[in-house]
Design a protein around this motif. Structure first.
Motif, mmCIF file in Angstrom:
data_model
loop_
_atom_site.group_PDB
_atom_site.id
_atom_site.type_symbol
_atom_site.label_atom_id
_atom_site.label_comp_id
_atom_site.label_asym_id
_atom_site.label_seq_id
_atom_site.Cartn_x
_atom_site.Cartn_y
_atom_site.Cartn_z
ATOM 1 N N VAL A 13 -120.629 74.473 -14.957
ATOM 2 C CA VAL A 13 -121.581 73.700 -14.149
ATOM 3 C C VAL A 13 -121.675 72.283 -14.696
ATOM 4 O O VAL A 13 -121.579 71.302 -13.961
ATOM 5 N N CYS A 14 -121.846 72.184 -16.014
ATOM 6 C CA CYS A 14 -121.952 70.867 -16.652
ATOM 7 C C CYS A 14 -120.702 70.045 -16.405
ATOM 8 O O CYS A 14 -120.770 68.853 -16.122
ATOM 9 N N GLU A 15 -119.556 70.723 -16.485
ATOM 10 C CA GLU A 15 -118.299 70.013 -16.319
ATOM 11 C C GLU A 15 -118.177 69.429 -14.909
ATOM 12 O O GLU A 15 -117.832 68.278 -14.719
ATOM 13 N N VAL A 16 -118.484 70.256 -13.927
ATOM 14 C CA VAL A 16 -118.428 69.802 -12.533
ATOM 15 C C VAL A 16 -119.381 68.637 -12.309
ATOM 16 O O VAL A 16 -119.019 67.620 -11.724
ATOM 17 N N VAL A 17 -120.615 68.787 -12.777
ATOM 18 C CA VAL A 17 -121.613 67.745 -12.585
ATOM 19 C C VAL A 17 -121.172 66.446 -13.248
ATOM 20 O O VAL A 17 -121.386 65.362 -12.718
ATOM 21 N N CYS A 18 -120.537 66.577 -14.407
ATOM 22 C CA CYS A 18 -120.054 65.389 -15.118
ATOM 23 C C CYS A 18 -118.966 64.668 -14.336
ATOM 24 O O CYS A 18 -118.730 63.487 -14.535
ATOM 25 N N HIS A 19 -118.314 65.373 -13.435
ATOM 26 C CA HIS A 19 -117.228 64.770 -12.666
ATOM 27 C C HIS A 19 -117.699 64.098 -11.388
ATOM 28 O O HIS A 19 -116.923 63.475 -10.683
ATOM 29 N N ILE A 20 -118.980 64.259 -11.067
ATOM 30 C CA ILE A 20 -119.496 63.605 -9.864
ATOM 31 C C ILE A 20 -119.537 62.098 -10.101
ATOM 32 O O ILE A 20 -120.158 61.645 -11.045
ATOM 33 N N PRO A 21 -118.852 61.333 -9.251
ATOM 34 C CA PRO A 21 -118.826 59.874 -9.404
ATOM 35 C C PRO A 21 -120.179 59.253 -9.083
ATOM 36 O O PRO A 21 -120.982 59.849 -8.354
ATOM 37 N N VAL A 25 -123.439 62.610 -4.561
ATOM 38 C CA VAL A 25 -124.259 63.761 -4.938
ATOM 39 C C VAL A 25 -123.575 65.057 -4.498
ATOM 40 O O VAL A 25 -122.625 65.032 -3.719
ATOM 41 N N LEU A 26 -124.082 66.175 -5.004
ATOM 42 C CA LEU A 26 -123.552 67.486 -4.655
ATOM 43 C C LEU A 26 -124.737 68.427 -4.487
ATOM 44 O O LEU A 26 -125.791 68.197 -5.077
ATOM 45 N N THR A 27 -124.569 69.461 -3.686
ATOM 46 C CA THR A 27 -125.669 70.402 -3.524
ATOM 47 C C THR A 27 -125.498 71.530 -4.543
ATOM 48 O O THR A 27 -124.412 71.738 -5.072
ATOM 49 N N TYR A 28 -126.570 72.271 -4.786
ATOM 50 C CA TYR A 28 -126.506 73.401 -5.716
ATOM 51 C C TYR A 28 -125.457 74.393 -5.232
ATOM 52 O O TYR A 28 -124.673 74.932 -6.016
ATOM 53 N N GLY A 29 -125.442 74.599 -3.941
ATOM 54 C CA GLY A 29 -124.486 75.547 -3.373
ATOM 55 C C GLY A 29 -123.049 75.106 -3.607
ATOM 56 O O GLY A 29 -122.189 75.929 -3.899
ATOM 57 N N ALA A 90 -138.266 59.197 3.606
ATOM 58 C CA ALA A 90 -139.154 59.949 2.716
ATOM 59 C C ALA A 90 -138.504 60.627 1.526
ATOM 60 O O ALA A 90 -139.057 61.569 0.980
ATOM 61 N N GLY A 91 -137.355 60.164 1.090
ATOM 62 C CA GLY A 91 -136.774 60.790 -0.089
ATOM 63 C C GLY A 91 -135.693 61.795 0.227
ATOM 64 O O GLY A 91 -135.519 62.808 -0.431
ATOM 65 N N PHE A 92 -134.964 61.511 1.244
ATOM 66 C CA PHE A 92 -133.821 62.310 1.669
ATOM 67 C C PHE A 92 -132.556 61.587 1.331
ATOM 68 O O PHE A 92 -132.411 60.451 1.738
ATOM 69 N N VAL A 93 -131.599 62.222 0.707
ATOM 70 C CA VAL A 93 -130.313 61.575 0.474
ATOM 71 C C VAL A 93 -129.557 61.590 1.794
ATOM 72 O O VAL A 93 -129.621 62.570 2.520
ATOM 73 N N GLU A 94 -128.904 60.505 2.096
ATOM 74 C CA GLU A 94 -128.056 60.445 3.291
ATOM 75 C C GLU A 94 -126.770 61.189 2.964
ATOM 76 O O GLU A 94 -125.760 60.610 2.610
ATOM 77 N N MET A 95 -126.828 62.505 3.061
ATOM 78 C CA MET A 95 -125.722 63.370 2.663
ATOM 79 C C MET A 95 -124.397 62.989 3.324
ATOM 80 O O MET A 95 -123.350 63.001 2.710
ATOM 81 N N LYS A 96 -124.494 62.672 4.580
ATOM 82 C CA LYS A 96 -123.298 62.329 5.355
ATOM 83 C C LYS A 96 -122.450 61.288 4.622
ATOM 84 O O LYS A 96 -121.229 61.320 4.671
ATOM 85 N N ALA A 97 -123.128 60.378 3.943
ATOM 86 C CA ALA A 97 -122.427 59.293 3.280
ATOM 87 C C ALA A 97 -122.249 59.516 1.788
ATOM 88 O O ALA A 97 -121.302 59.031 1.191
ATOM 89 N N CYS A 98 -123.148 60.281 1.178
ATOM 90 C CA CYS A 98 -123.146 60.389 -0.280
ATOM 91 C C CYS A 98 -122.702 61.735 -0.837
ATOM 92 O O CYS A 98 -122.533 61.885 -2.034
ATOM 93 N N ARG A 99 -122.518 62.726 0.019
ATOM 94 C CA ARG A 99 -122.073 64.013 -0.495
ATOM 95 C C ARG A 99 -120.635 63.890 -0.983
ATOM 96 O O ARG A 99 -119.788 63.395 -0.277
ATOM 97 N N TRP A 100 -120.412 64.355 -2.186
ATOM 98 C CA TRP A 100 -119.083 64.243 -2.789
ATOM 99 C C TRP A 100 -118.094 65.114 -2.034
ATOM 100 O O TRP A 100 -118.218 66.323 -1.994
ATOM 101 N N GLN A 101 -117.122 64.493 -1.437
ATOM 102 C CA GLN A 101 -116.096 65.219 -0.687
ATOM 103 C C GLN A 101 -114.938 65.577 -1.598
ATOM 104 O O GLN A 101 -114.253 64.722 -2.101
ATOM 105 N N LEU A 102 -114.716 66.855 -1.788
ATOM 106 C CA LEU A 102 -113.642 67.281 -2.692
ATOM 107 C C LEU A 102 -112.352 67.564 -1.948
ATOM 108 O O LEU A 102 -111.336 67.882 -2.544
ATOM 109 N N LEU A 103 -112.405 67.472 -0.659
ATOM 110 C CA LEU A 103 -111.217 67.778 0.123
ATOM 111 C C LEU A 103 -110.322 66.540 0.181
ATOM 112 O O LEU A 103 -109.180 66.585 -0.130
#
Length: 103
Positions: A13-21, A25-29, A90-103
């Motif tokens: 988990v730590c390793e993956v999180v450390c790789h997020i640029p 952001v990434l979701t728990y799932g 109100a404190g929502f991340v714009e996932m569409k733009a900020c979710r880390w795409q691994l594909l």
DNA sequence: AGTTTGACTGGAG
DNA sequence: CCTCCAGCCAAAC
């Protein structure tokens, strides 16, 4: 636990999180899936919340599936904004733009 | 061994 | 946008 070494899970988990640029952001799932535990988003949350003080893991880059910051961790939003993550009103991340795409 | 809890998820109201 | 609810699964109590 599902496996004999939950410590390995935490480590991954730590390793993956450390790789997020920065600015992403990434979701728990997502993290759970990446480390091989598709249905254990809560375990990821527990892992991050249990990290020892002084860890070098950018745990604030992990948000829930709705792009919401953790209810018990208000600082998270400020940390993300400082990295350039786009927030809605109100404190929502714009996932569409900020979710880390691994594909 | 049974119950409660939670940095979750997704949908409904 | 916000809250509530049911489902979920491992850890903590």
């Amino acid at each position: 636990m599902l496996r004999p070494d939950i410590e390995q899970f935490y480590k991954e988990v730590c390793e993956v999180v450390c790789h997020i640029p920065e600015g992403k952001v990434l979701t728990y799932g997502d993290v759970a899936r990446l480390v091989g535990y598709p249905c254990h988003s809560r375990l990821v949350a527990r892992a991050l919340s249990s990290l020892p003080a002084g860890h070098h893991v950018p745990a604030w880059r992990v948000v829930n599936s709705q792009g919401r910051t953790a209810p018990c961790w208000p600082q998270q939003q400020a940390l993300l904004e400082a990295e350039g993550v786009v927030f809605r009103k109100a404190g929502f991340v714009e996932m569409k733009a900020c979710r880390w795409q691994l594909l």
